[in-house]
Design an enzyme around this catalytic site. Structure first.
Site, PDB file in Angstrom:
ATOM      1  N   THR A 193       0.847  -1.202   0.000  1.00 58.99           N
ATOM      2  CA  THR A 193       0.000   0.000   0.000  1.00 58.99           C
ATOM      3  C   THR A 193       0.883   1.253   0.000  1.00 58.99           C
ATOM      4  OG1 THR A 193      -1.716  -1.178   1.202  1.00 58.99           O
ATOM      5  CG2 THR A 193      -1.811   1.224   1.295  1.00 58.99           C
ATOM      6  N   TYR A 195      12.716 -17.425  11.820  1.00 61.41           N
ATOM      7  CA  TYR A 195      12.088 -16.093  11.969  1.00 61.41           C
ATOM      8  C   TYR A 195      12.953 -15.165  12.825  1.00 61.41           C
ATOM      9  CZ  TYR A 195      10.425 -17.283  16.677  1.00 61.41           C
ATOM     10  OH  TYR A 195      10.359 -17.619  18.002  1.00 61.41           O
ATOM     11  N   ASN A 243      -0.404  -5.308  15.277  1.00 63.04           N
ATOM     12  CA  ASN A 243      -1.439  -5.341  16.324  1.00 63.04           C
ATOM     13  C   ASN A 243      -2.132  -3.987  16.412  1.00 63.04           C
ATOM     14  OD1 ASN A 243      -1.099  -7.983  17.131  1.00 63.04           O
ATOM     15  ND2 ASN A 243       0.418  -7.487  18.716  1.00 63.04           N
ATOM     16  N   ARG A 263     -36.710   8.378  -1.730  1.00 62.82           N
ATOM     17  CA  ARG A 263     -37.272   7.473  -2.731  1.00 62.82           C
ATOM     18  C   ARG A 263     -38.744   7.162  -2.419  1.00 62.82           C
ATOM     19  NH1 ARG A 263     -37.201   5.721  -7.883  1.00 62.82           N
ATOM     20  NH2 ARG A 263     -37.706   3.498  -8.052  1.00 62.82           N
ATOM     21  N   GLU A 281      -3.633  -6.906   6.666  1.00 65.16           N
ATOM     22  CA  GLU A 281      -3.199  -6.864   8.070  1.00 65.16           C
ATOM     23  C   GLU A 281      -3.740  -8.076   8.850  1.00 65.16           C
ATOM     24  OE1 GLU A 281      -2.675  -3.164   9.978  1.00 65.16           O
ATOM     25  OE2 GLU A 281      -2.641  -2.055   8.088  1.00 65.16           O
TER      26      GLU A 281
HETATM   27  C1  LIG Z   1      -5.084  -4.198  -1.308  1.00 72.50           C
HETATM   28  C2  LIG Z   1      -4.036  -4.848  -0.463  1.00 72.50           C
HETATM   29  C3  LIG Z   1      -3.149  -4.048   0.251  1.00 72.50           C
HETATM   30  C4  LIG Z   1      -2.140  -4.642   1.021  1.00 72.50           C
HETATM   31  N1  LIG Z   1      -1.225  -3.854   1.668  1.00 72.50           N
HETATM   32  C5  LIG Z   1      -0.132  -4.442   2.257  1.00 72.50           C
HETATM   33  C6  LIG Z   1       0.929  -3.627   2.756  1.00 72.50           C
HETATM   34  O1  LIG Z   1       0.891  -2.398   2.728  1.00 72.50           O
HETATM   35  N2  LIG Z   1       2.020  -4.261   3.285  1.00 72.50           N
HETATM   36  C7  LIG Z   1       2.120  -5.621   3.342  1.00 72.50           C
HETATM   37  O2  LIG Z   1       3.126  -6.116   3.821  1.00 72.50           O
HETATM   38  N3  LIG Z   1       1.109  -6.415   2.886  1.00 72.50           N
HETATM   39  C8  LIG Z   1      -0.002  -5.860   2.324  1.00 72.50           C
HETATM   40  N4  LIG Z   1      -1.018  -6.643   1.829  1.00 72.50           N
HETATM   41  C9  LIG Z   1      -0.894  -8.095   1.923  1.00 72.50           C
HETATM   42  C10 LIG Z   1      -1.904  -8.710   2.886  1.00 72.50           C
HETATM   43  O3  LIG Z   1      -1.553  -8.421   4.202  1.00 72.50           O
HETATM   44  C11 LIG Z   1      -1.992 -10.209   2.568  1.00 72.50           C
HETATM   45  O4  LIG Z   1      -2.663 -10.328   1.323  1.00 72.50           O
HETATM   46  C12 LIG Z   1      -2.729 -10.976   3.649  1.00 72.50           C
HETATM   47  O5  LIG Z   1      -1.970 -11.036   4.824  1.00 72.50           O
HETATM   48  C13 LIG Z   1      -3.089 -12.393   3.220  1.00 72.50           C
HETATM   49  O6  LIG Z   1      -1.999 -13.058   2.672  1.00 72.50           O
HETATM   50  P1  LIG Z   1      -2.136 -13.834   1.262  1.00 72.50           P
HETATM   51  O7  LIG Z   1      -2.746 -12.877   0.300  1.00 72.50           O
HETATM   52  O8  LIG Z   1      -0.826 -14.392   0.923  1.00 72.50           O
HETATM   53  O9  LIG Z   1      -3.199 -14.951   1.549  1.00 72.50           O
HETATM   54  P2  LIG Z   1      -2.872 -16.427   2.145  1.00 72.50           P
HETATM   55  O10 LIG Z   1      -2.033 -16.292   3.360  1.00 72.50           O
HETATM   56  O11 LIG Z   1      -2.401 -17.293   1.062  1.00 72.50           O
HETATM   57  O12 LIG Z   1      -4.328 -16.881   2.592  1.00 72.50           O
HETATM   58  C14 LIG Z   1      -5.271 -17.440   1.671  1.00 72.50           C
HETATM   59  C15 LIG Z   1      -6.439 -17.982   2.494  1.00 72.50           C
HETATM   60  O13 LIG Z   1      -5.986 -19.030   3.341  1.00 72.50           O
HETATM   61  C16 LIG Z   1      -6.343 -18.777   4.682  1.00 72.50           C
HETATM   62  N5  LIG Z   1      -5.302 -19.296   5.575  1.00 72.50           N
HETATM   63  C17 LIG Z   1      -3.958 -19.200   5.446  1.00 72.50           C
HETATM   64  N6  LIG Z   1      -3.343 -19.785   6.469  1.00 72.50           N
HETATM   65  C18 LIG Z   1      -4.305 -20.252   7.298  1.00 72.50           C
HETATM   66  C19 LIG Z   1      -4.308 -20.936   8.563  1.00 72.50           C
HETATM   67  N7  LIG Z   1      -3.181 -21.251   9.198  1.00 72.50           N
HETATM   68  N8  LIG Z   1      -5.507 -21.246   9.115  1.00 72.50           N
HETATM   69  C20 LIG Z   1      -6.659 -20.915   8.498  1.00 72.50           C
HETATM   70  N9  LIG Z   1      -6.722 -20.252   7.318  1.00 72.50           N
HETATM   71  C21 LIG Z   1      -5.564 -19.925   6.730  1.00 72.50           C
HETATM   72  C22 LIG Z   1      -6.477 -17.258   4.766  1.00 72.50           C
HETATM   73  O14 LIG Z   1      -7.324 -16.865   5.833  1.00 72.50           O
HETATM   74  C23 LIG Z   1      -7.063 -16.921   3.403  1.00 72.50           C
HETATM   75  O15 LIG Z   1      -8.440 -17.067   3.445  1.00 72.50           O
HETATM   76  C24 LIG Z   1      -2.056  -6.063   1.101  1.00 72.50           C
HETATM   77  C25 LIG Z   1      -2.977  -6.850   0.393  1.00 72.50           C
HETATM   78  C26 LIG Z   1      -3.934  -6.258  -0.396  1.00 72.50           C
HETATM   79  C27 LIG Z   1      -4.889  -7.142  -1.170  1.00 72.50           C
END
Ligand SMILES: Cc1cc2nc3c(=O)[nH]c(=O)nc-3n(C[C@H](O)[C@H](O)[C@H](O)COP(=O)(O)OP(=O)(O)OC[C@H]3O[C@@H](n4cnc5c(N)ncnc54)[C@H](O)[C@@H]3O)c2cc1C
Length: 422
Positions: A200, A220, A282, A310, A405
Site C-alpha cells: 500500500t 524467523y 497489532n 425514494r 493486516e
Molecule cells: C489491497 C491490499 C493491500 C495490502 N497492503 C499491504 C501492505 O501495505 N504491506 C504488506 O506487507 N502487505 C499488504 N497486503 C498483503 C496482505 O496483508 C496479505 O494479502 C494478507 O496477509 C493475506 O496473505 P495472502 O494474500 O498471501 O493470503 P494467504 O495467506 O495465502 O491466505 C489465503 C487464504 O488461506 C487462509 N489461511 C492461510 N493460512 C491459514 C491458517 N493457518 N488457518 C486458516 N486459514 C488460513 C487465509 O485466511 C485466506 O483465506 C495487502 C494486500 C492487499 C490485497
C-alpha cells in the site's frame, strides 16, 4: 481556511496535554461536583473530549469539502489526486502521533483512529493512505527508531514524505515469516535481494519500513526491519495492482536487486524484525477497524438519506416497517463495531494489553462493513448497482477489511489462542 485553523487549534491543545488525557473529557460547562460524579462513573466510549470533537469536525470538513468531490474520479483513475496528498500533510494528518519535536502533532493513537474513520466515511482509499502512514510506518519509527532515525525520517514523514510498510511477498502472506527476501551483511551496509508484493502507498512512498531475513538459518529470528529510501541503489517499484476496491490507493510490487542499505538504517535490533512486525500490525489492525466503521457509516448515511427521498407506493420507502428494520439492523451493527474499535484504541492509549480486542475489532468491523454496505445497495434498488450512486463503492471497498493486516481466519486464530491455552 476554517478547517485548517480548527485543526491547528486542536493540535495546539494536544501540545499541552498528555496523550492519555483523552480519558478525561473537558466538559467545560459542568460544575466541579458533576465532573467528579462523571469521572467516578466512567465515561461513555463514544463521548469525545473537546479536542477530539474539534479534530473530528475539522477532518469531516476536509473530507466533505475537498475529498468528496474527487472520490469518483480517483476511483475511476485508480489514483490519488496529488493535491489531496499535499493537503493531508498541510493538515497534519500524516504525523498525528509523531511527537512535536519531530514535526508531528503529538496527539494520541485514538486521534489517528478518528481521522481514519472520518476519511473512510467519504473515501476508504484516502483512509488507508493516512492509516498506513500513521499506524504502521510512523508507529514503527516512534517505537523502534533511534534518535537519528527519528530526527531524519519522522520529520520527513510528518512534513512531505509518504511512507509504506513492506512485509508481504508472493509466497508469504498469512505465513509472513516465510519471507524469501534476504539481507546480507557487507560490513558498513546490508545488501538486500527479493520482492515484496501488495504494498500500500507503493507508488507514492519515498520511505519504506521493509522486512528481510538477515540470518535464514535462525528462521524467523533472522528477520530484520530496515528503513529503505526509494532513492537507494537497487530499489525499484514494480507493477501496480488493478483492484476490486480501494482503487485509488496504490498497491504495488517492490523489487530489491542488490539494494544497498546503510547499517544505520536497521530499525530496532537485527533479528528482532519479527517482533516489530507483529507489534506494529497489532496496532495497525485497529486502524483497519476504523477504516471499516468509516465505510459502514458512509453506507448507512447514504441509505438513510436515500430511503427518505425514494417514493414507492405513494410514500417514502423509509415509511415501510421492512425498510425501517433494515436501517435499524445496520445502525445496531455499526454501533457494536464502533464500540469495539474505540475500545481497542483507548486501551492502546491507556497502555493496556489490547491484542485480543484489536483482533476482535478488525474481524467484527470488517464483517459489519460488508453487510451494511451490501444492505445499502439493496435499499437503493437498481440504483445501488450502478456507479452513479455511492453505495456500490462502499461495498467494493469493504471487502479488503477481511484480507489485509491479517485475514479473518488469522484474527480468529489470534482470538482463540489468547482464550485457550495451547
Ligand atoms: C489491497 C491490499 C493491500 C495490502 N497492503 C499491504 C501492505 O501495505 N504491506 C504488506 O506487507 N502487505 C499488504 N497486503 C498483503 C496482505 O496483508 C496479505 O494479502 C494478507 O496477509 C493475506 O496473505 P495472502 O494474500 O498471501 O493470503 P494467504 O495467506 O495465502 O491466505 C489465503 C487464504 O488461506 C487462509 N489461511 C492461510 N493460512 C491459514 C491458517 N493457518 N488457518 C486458516 N486459514 C488460513 C487465509 O485466511 C485466506 O483465506 C495487502 C494486500 C492487499 C490485497
Amino acid at each position: 481556511m476554517c478547517w485548517l485553523w480548527t485543526l491547528a487549534v486542536a493540535f495546539d491543545y494536544h501540545a499541552n496535554r498528555s496523550p492519555h488525557n483523552f480519558a478525561e473529557p473537558r466538559l467545560v460547562t459542568m460544575s466541579q461536583s458533576q465532573t467528579a460524579i462523571e469521572t467516578s462513573l466512567g465515561t461513555p466510549l463514544t463521548t469525545l473530549s473537546e479536542d477530539e470533537t474539534m479534530f473530528r469536525a475539522s477532518v469531516r470538513e476536509f473530507a466533505e469539502g475537498e475529498l468528496r468531490p474527487r472520490v469518483e474520479a480517483m476511483d475511476e483513475a485508480g489514483k490519488l489526486d496529488p493535491a489531496l496528498i499535499k493537503q493531508c500533510f498541510e493538515l497534519g494528518l500524516m504525523g498525528i502521533e509523531t511527537p512535536e519535536e519531530f514535526g508531528g502533532a503529538g496527539a494520541s493513537f485514538f486521534t489517528a483512529i478518528l481521522a481514519v474513520e472520518e476519511l473512510s466515511r467519504v473515501d476508504a482509499s484516502v483512509g488507508v493512505f493516512v492509516d498506513v502512514q500513521n499506524t504502521l510506518v510512523n508507529n514503527a519509527l516512534i517505537r523502534w527508531g533511534n534518535p537519528e532515525q527519528k530526527q531524519k525520517y519522522l520529520n520527513a514523514l510528518a512534513t512531505g514524505s509518504v511512507g509504506a510498510y513492506a512485509l508481504s511477498e508472493a509466497g508469504s502472506g498469512s505465513d509472513a515469516f516465510a519471507m524469501q527476501t534476504r539481507a546480507v551483511d557487507k560490513g558498513d551496509r546490508y545488501v538486500i535481494n527479493g520482492r515484496k508484493l501488495w504494498i500500500t502507498n507503493g507508488n507514492e512512498a519515498e520511505i519504506f519500513v521493509l522486512f528481510a531475513n538477515a540470518n535464514p538459518e535462525a528462521g524467523y529470528r533472522g528477520i530484520t526491519a530496515f528503513v529503505v529510501e526509494k532513492s537507494f541503489s537497487g530499489f525499484s517499484v514494480g507493477k501496480k495492482e488493478n483492484k476490486l476496491g480501494i482503487r485509488a490507493s496504490s498497491t504495488t510490487e517492490l523489487i530489491l536487486e542488490d539494494c544497498e542499505v546503510p547499517k544505520e538504517n536497521v530499525l530496532g535490533e537485527v533479528g528482532k524484525g519479527y517482533k516489530t512486525s507483529i507489534e506494529t500490525l497489532n496496532e495497525g489492525r485497529i486502524g483497519i477497524g476504523a477504516q471499516m466503521i468509516g465505510i459502514a457509516r458512509g453506507a448507512l448515511d447514504a441509505a438513510l438519506a436515500y430511503t427518505g427521498e425514494r417514493q414507492q407506493f405513494g410514500k417514502s420507502i423509509n415509511q415501510f416497517q421492512g425498510v425501517q428494520f433494515q436501517l435499524a439492523e445496520m445502525a445496531t451493527e455499526l454501533e457494536a463495531a464502533r464500540l469495539l474499535v474505540y475500545n481497542a484504541a483507548r486501551m492502546k492509549d491507556a497502555g493496556q494489553n489490547f491484542v485480543k480486542e484489536a483482533a476482535i475489532a478488525k474481524l467484527y468491523s470488517s464483517r459489519a462493513a460488508e453487510r451494511i454496505s451490501s444492505t445499502a445497495i439493496e435499499l437503493y434498488g437498481g440504483y445501488g448497482f450502478v456507479k452513479d450512486y455511492p453505495v456500490e463503492k462502499f461495498w467494493r471497498d469493504s471487502k479488503i477489511g477481511a484480507i489485509y493486516e491479517g485475514t479473518s481466519n488469522m484474527q480468529l486464530q489470534t482470538i482463540a489462542k489468547l482464550m485457550i491455552k495451547q
